[in-house]
Design a protein around this motif. Structure first.
Motif, PDB file in Angstrom:
ATOM      1  N   MET A  69     113.097 -32.157 -30.087  1.00  0.00           N
ATOM      2  CA  MET A  69     112.986 -32.543 -28.843  1.00  0.00           C
ATOM      3  C   MET A  69     111.311 -32.395 -28.684  1.00  0.00           C
ATOM      4  SD  MET A  69     115.784 -30.038 -25.902  1.00  0.00           S
ATOM      5  CE  MET A  69     115.046 -29.948 -24.578  1.00  0.00           C
ATOM      6  N   LEU A  70     110.867 -31.420 -28.569  1.00  0.00           N
ATOM      7  CA  LEU A  70     109.466 -31.481 -28.634  1.00  0.00           C
ATOM      8  C   LEU A  70     108.611 -32.306 -29.472  1.00  0.00           C
ATOM      9  CD1 LEU A  70     109.332 -27.169 -29.503  1.00  0.00           C
ATOM     10  CD2 LEU A  70     109.494 -27.704 -27.435  1.00  0.00           C
ATOM     11  N   ALA A  71     108.836 -32.340 -30.340  1.00  0.00           N
ATOM     12  CA  ALA A  71     107.903 -33.394 -30.916  1.00  0.00           C
ATOM     13  C   ALA A  71     108.617 -34.947 -30.171  1.00  0.00           C
ATOM     14  CB  ALA A  71     108.490 -33.838 -32.826  1.00  0.00           C
ATOM     15  N   CYS A  72     109.462 -35.382 -29.593  1.00  0.00           N
ATOM     16  CA  CYS A  72     109.677 -36.345 -28.998  1.00  0.00           C
ATOM     17  C   CYS A  72     108.623 -37.727 -28.394  1.00  0.00           C
ATOM     18  CB  CYS A  72     111.439 -36.346 -28.164  1.00  0.00           C
ATOM     19  SG  CYS A  72     111.286 -38.091 -27.895  1.00  0.00           S
ATOM     20  N   LEU A  73     108.415 -38.293 -28.955  1.00  0.00           N
ATOM     21  CA  LEU A  73     106.901 -38.690 -28.343  1.00  0.00           C
ATOM     22  C   LEU A  73     106.905 -38.982 -26.484  1.00  0.00           C
ATOM     23  CD1 LEU A  73     104.771 -40.627 -30.652  1.00  0.00           C
ATOM     24  CD2 LEU A  73     104.333 -38.677 -29.999  1.00  0.00           C
ATOM     25  N   PRO A  74     108.555 -40.407 -26.090  1.00  0.00           N
ATOM     26  CA  PRO A  74     108.070 -40.534 -25.254  1.00  0.00           C
ATOM     27  C   PRO A  74     109.421 -39.593 -24.032  1.00  0.00           C
ATOM     28  CG  PRO A  74     109.877 -41.663 -26.313  1.00  0.00           C
ATOM     29  CD  PRO A  74     109.046 -41.130 -27.057  1.00  0.00           C
ATOM     30  N   GLY A  75     109.548 -38.767 -24.961  1.00  0.00           N
ATOM     31  CA  GLY A  75     110.645 -38.142 -23.313  1.00  0.00           C
ATOM     32  C   GLY A  75     112.521 -37.799 -24.373  1.00  0.00           C
ATOM     33  N   THR A  85     123.852 -29.789 -26.431  1.00  0.00           N
ATOM     34  CA  THR A  85     123.958 -30.479 -27.056  1.00  0.00           C
ATOM     35  C   THR A  85     122.727 -31.313 -27.041  1.00  0.00           C
ATOM     36  OG1 THR A  85     126.500 -30.432 -26.897  1.00  0.00           O
ATOM     37  CG2 THR A  85     125.107 -32.983 -27.608  1.00  0.00           C
ATOM     38  N   VAL A  86     122.120 -31.085 -28.433  1.00  0.00           N
ATOM     39  CA  VAL A  86     120.116 -32.534 -28.051  1.00  0.00           C
ATOM     40  C   VAL A  86     121.406 -33.718 -27.862  1.00  0.00           C
ATOM     41  CG1 VAL A  86     118.637 -32.328 -29.241  1.00  0.00           C
ATOM     42  CG2 VAL A  86     119.605 -30.725 -28.781  1.00  0.00           C
ATOM     43  N   LEU A  87     120.543 -34.732 -27.268  1.00  0.00           N
ATOM     44  CA  LEU A  87     121.271 -36.286 -26.998  1.00  0.00           C
ATOM     45  C   LEU A  87     119.816 -36.732 -27.109  1.00  0.00           C
ATOM     46  CD1 LEU A  87     124.320 -35.611 -24.200  1.00  0.00           C
ATOM     47  CD2 LEU A  87     124.392 -35.932 -26.807  1.00  0.00           C
ATOM     48  N   VAL A  88     119.854 -38.355 -27.415  1.00  0.00           N
ATOM     49  CA  VAL A  88     118.935 -39.080 -27.659  1.00  0.00           C
ATOM     50  C   VAL A  88     119.425 -39.988 -26.328  1.00  0.00           C
ATOM     51  CG1 VAL A  88     117.384 -40.829 -28.602  1.00  0.00           C
ATOM     52  CG2 VAL A  88     118.456 -38.647 -30.037  1.00  0.00           C
ATOM     53  N   ASP A  89     118.404 -40.425 -25.353  1.00  0.00           N
ATOM     54  CA  ASP A  89     118.744 -41.217 -24.313  1.00  0.00           C
ATOM     55  C   ASP A  89     117.966 -42.567 -24.671  1.00  0.00           C
ATOM     56  OD1 ASP A  89     117.858 -43.018 -22.295  1.00  0.00           O
ATOM     57  OD2 ASP A  89     117.579 -42.479 -20.882  1.00  0.00           O
ATOM     58  N   ALA A  90     119.016 -43.954 -25.568  1.00  0.00           N
ATOM     59  CA  ALA A  90     118.844 -44.643 -25.962  1.00  0.00           C
ATOM     60  C   ALA A  90     117.754 -45.612 -25.370  1.00  0.00           C
ATOM     61  CB  ALA A  90     119.860 -45.450 -26.203  1.00  0.00           C
ATOM     62  N   ASP A  91     117.678 -45.961 -24.610  1.00  0.00           N
ATOM     63  CA  ASP A  91     116.514 -46.856 -23.252  1.00  0.00           C
ATOM     64  C   ASP A  91     114.927 -46.296 -23.362  1.00  0.00           C
ATOM     65  OD1 ASP A  91     118.601 -48.767 -22.288  1.00  0.00           O
ATOM     66  OD2 ASP A  91     119.362 -46.880 -21.036  1.00  0.00           O
ATOM     67  N   ARG A  92     114.884 -44.605 -23.481  1.00  0.00           N
ATOM     68  CA  ARG A  92     114.079 -44.113 -23.164  1.00  0.00           C
ATOM     69  C   ARG A  92     113.006 -44.154 -24.818  1.00  0.00           C
ATOM     70  NH1 ARG A  92     111.131 -42.024 -18.692  1.00  0.00           N
ATOM     71  NH2 ARG A  92     109.589 -41.003 -20.075  1.00  0.00           N
ATOM     72  N   CYS A  93     114.240 -44.518 -25.982  1.00  0.00           N
ATOM     73  CA  CYS A  93     113.367 -43.719 -27.584  1.00  0.00           C
ATOM     74  C   CYS A  93     112.798 -45.140 -27.728  1.00  0.00           C
ATOM     75  CB  CYS A  93     114.698 -43.873 -28.580  1.00  0.00           C
ATOM     76  SG  CYS A  93     114.339 -43.899 -29.560  1.00  0.00           S
TER      77      CYS A  93
END
Lengths: 199, 409
Positions: A69-75, A85-93
């Motif tokens: 989460m800290l490393a994610c470039l687009p947030g 739960t740690v989740l990924v927003d597929a639209d922002r990825c």
């Protein structure tokens, strides 16, 4: 709150959790339906092979703070406040793999998902089966696991049980059977096979 | 407690968020010369490439400053620090602080070539730079020239060829990304770029530019010249330290900090691209000007500024790049000195186009490079970062079926 707890010493490496996970994250939600789907659903739990061929169910620990989460470039990676739960927003990825470089457990994969942007490769990881939990079901990997390597329980309860096991094992004169005798035997066999030279 | 943060990049932003987790009320002033909400600098090359629009760049909402109760001073650069009076000067204006964070970032390294102030010669550091490049592309570009084979030069060249612009890359070393990858991985990257039409020329520099208002031609160090109507300069960055009083605050290449991100002046901290701490793999003072370390050091600085002591073991150089169908990840000491102190393990699979290299020193992993199948590279990066002794035969870390389970058994 209950969490998925991994007991690697009980894993026999059958990989049924992987099938159940992939099916649970398919459009149809069933194993049979999942087989014909495009994109083909993939597991978010990864059973690896240890040094002695023992199984190792590797899944997201939902760390806090989460390095991905800290490393994610687009947030795009965020934490669901109610479940942690740690989740990924597929639209922002943006599929940059910064999370792959950050994850110390190597549990993030990159592929298209049916409920994400069509044909876009995105970071995919364990979501604690929040959709299943909302229906009152336990996470798919736990439901299918027959050896007790994956349990869904309150962490403090699991920790207390483990503390008791350790306490019993060191008390003098106690006759204490191994918590899982069959698994200990299987592990000893695998280790011997790897360590004793062939021939 | 009164906080001043110089810089509104990710180090400053992470610090402000960390401060607010401990101190909800202390006034924070944030000075940044880039206006608007904080954005993701590494993603500007994706805007150049056309993969995302500029609206995708912000990493925090428009309400970021309001939500955190930050008083922003934007569009201005700090001009001096008055260490005795505990004030930051922004021109005539002065901002008092109890705790100061220098997170001013870095600026592109200028080039020494005649007429480098001609039009259509760009750096690629900020949002506006990419905007300018797009503007030039819209007006028509026949051939672009990229100076430097580092990350910025590489990303610029990649973005330009993805846009269909014939592009030449001039690099001083034998292969692109020589600071990030080793010769083998560098060759694979070069092959991939050349196969897509990039013209790579090595051991060359530009001596001068020519043009009438806008650049038309570059004169090279071998006496030849090259027609080009767009130039992107990517010769690395230098910490933005010109306003820092070096006689008071220790400055080497960057602002020197201790393991709490504090400079030699109590109450003054530094983080991000401007800070110089210790590289974990090299165990020497180092500036690791990369996004994840800006987040990390900014966060640690913020906690310490707000009074919660948090130590940082060091920073680690690392990078991950996805180009065409090639994935490359590196961390730590990829090209170790040939002094016999390091053990190097390599494995290559031509059919799968994968390559893996591990560098060990004293029983610890200190560097790695991988091409293809990078999903679990974080496990190796974490091993380097935590300086964990590798048990058993380290060759098993090279295995394509490697997984975290191999480390626990």
């Amino acid at each position: 709150m209950k969490k998925v707890i991994v007991h690697p010493e009980r894993c026999v490496g059958c990989m049924q959790c992987m099938l159940a996970c992939a099916a649970a994250h398919s459009r149809s939600g069933t194993l049979l339906g999942a087989l014909g789907e495009a994109p083909l659903p993939r597991s978010r739990i990864h059973v690896g092979v240890g040094a002695f061929d023992e199984g190792f169910p590797n899944r997201c620990r939902h760390c806090d703070p989460a390095p991905c989460m800290l490393a994610c470039l687009p947030g795009a990676i965020y934490r669901d406040a109610s479940s942690g739960t740690v989740l990924v927003d597929a639209d922002r990825c943006i599929n940059c793999a910064s999370c792959a470089m950050a994850c110390p457990y190597g549990v993030i994969r990159y592929h298209a998902v049916w409920d994400g942007p069509p044909e876009k490769i995105v970071a995919v990881k364990c979501d604690n089966c929040l959709a299943r939990q909302a229906q009152g079901l336990v996470p798919a990997c736990v439901e299918i696991c027959k050896s007790g390597a994956l349990t869904f329980e309150a962490p403090d309860r699991a920790a207390r049980r483990r503390t008791d096991e350790v306490a019993r094992s060191v008390s003098s004169g106690a006759i204490c059977p191994p918590p899982a005798p069959g698994f200990a035997l299987l592990a000893a066999h695998k280790r011997a096979r790897a360590e004793v030279p062939a021939g | 407690m009164q906080y001043v943060i110089i810089g509104n990049g990710i180090a400053g932003v992470s610090a402000a968020e960390a401060i607010r987790r401990i101190d909800p009320d202390g006034p924070i002033t944030m000075i940044g010369d880039e206006t608007g909400p904080p954005y993701c600098r590494p993603m500007i090359s994706m805007v150049l490439e056309g993969r995302i629009g500029p609206e995708r760049l912000p990493v925090r909402g428009r309400d970021f400053y309001d939500r955190l109760g930050i008083m922003p001073v934007l569009g201005r650069r700090a001009t001096a620090i008055d260490v005795d009076r505990r004030q930051v000067c922004i021109g005539e204006r002065r901002c008092a602080y109890d705790r100061l964070l220098i997170a001013a970032g870095a600026d592109p390294r200028p080039i020494r070539a005649e007429a480098s102030n001609l039009g259509n010669i760009f750096f690629m550091r900020r949002r506006e730079d990419v905007h300018g490049i797009h503007h030039a592309l819209d007006a028509g570009v026949r051939r672009a020239l990229v100076l430097g084979g580092g990350l910025v030069g590489f990303k610029a060249a990649y973005g330009l060829i993805q846009q269909g612009i014939p592009t030449t890359m001039l690099i001083g070393s034998a292969y692109p990304l020589s600071m990030q990858v080793d010769a083998r991985a560098g060759a694979m990257i070069r092959e991939a770029l050349v196969a897509r039409g990039l013209d790579v020329r090595v051991n060359l520099e530009v001596r001068a530019f020519d043009g009438n208002g806008a650049v038309r031609q570059a004169h090279l160090s071998d006496g030849s010249h090259l027609d080009c109507d767009l130039v992107v300069v990517g010769k690395g960055v230098l910490p933005a330290r010109s306003f820092i009083p070096a006689e008071r605050i220790a400055v080497d290449l960057g602002v020197v900090v201790d393991d709490h991100m504090q400079t030699c002046v109590p109450g003054v901290f530094a983080a991000g691209d401007v800070a110089q701490f210790v590289d974990i793999a090299r165990q020497t003072p180092w500036v690791n000007a990369i996004w994840p370390e800006a987040v990390n050091t900014g966060r640690i600085a913020g906690f310490n500024m707000a009074g919660r002591p948090v130590a940082c073991p060091g920073t680690l150089s690392r990078n991950v790049i996805r180009i065409f169908d090639l994935d490359v990840m590196t961390a730590g000491l990829v090209n170790p000195p040939e002094d016999g102190t390091c053990q190097i393990l390599q494995a290559e699979d031509h059919r799968r186009r994968t390559y893996r290299k591990l560098v060990l020193r004293g029983g610890r992993l200190v560097g790695m490079a991988m091409v293809g199948r990078i999903e679990q590279g974080g496990v190796l990066t974490a091993l380097i970062g935590s300086r964990t002794a590798v048990r058993g035969n380290p060759e098993r870390l090279l295995d394509a079926h490697f997984n975290a389970g191999r480390l626990v058994s």
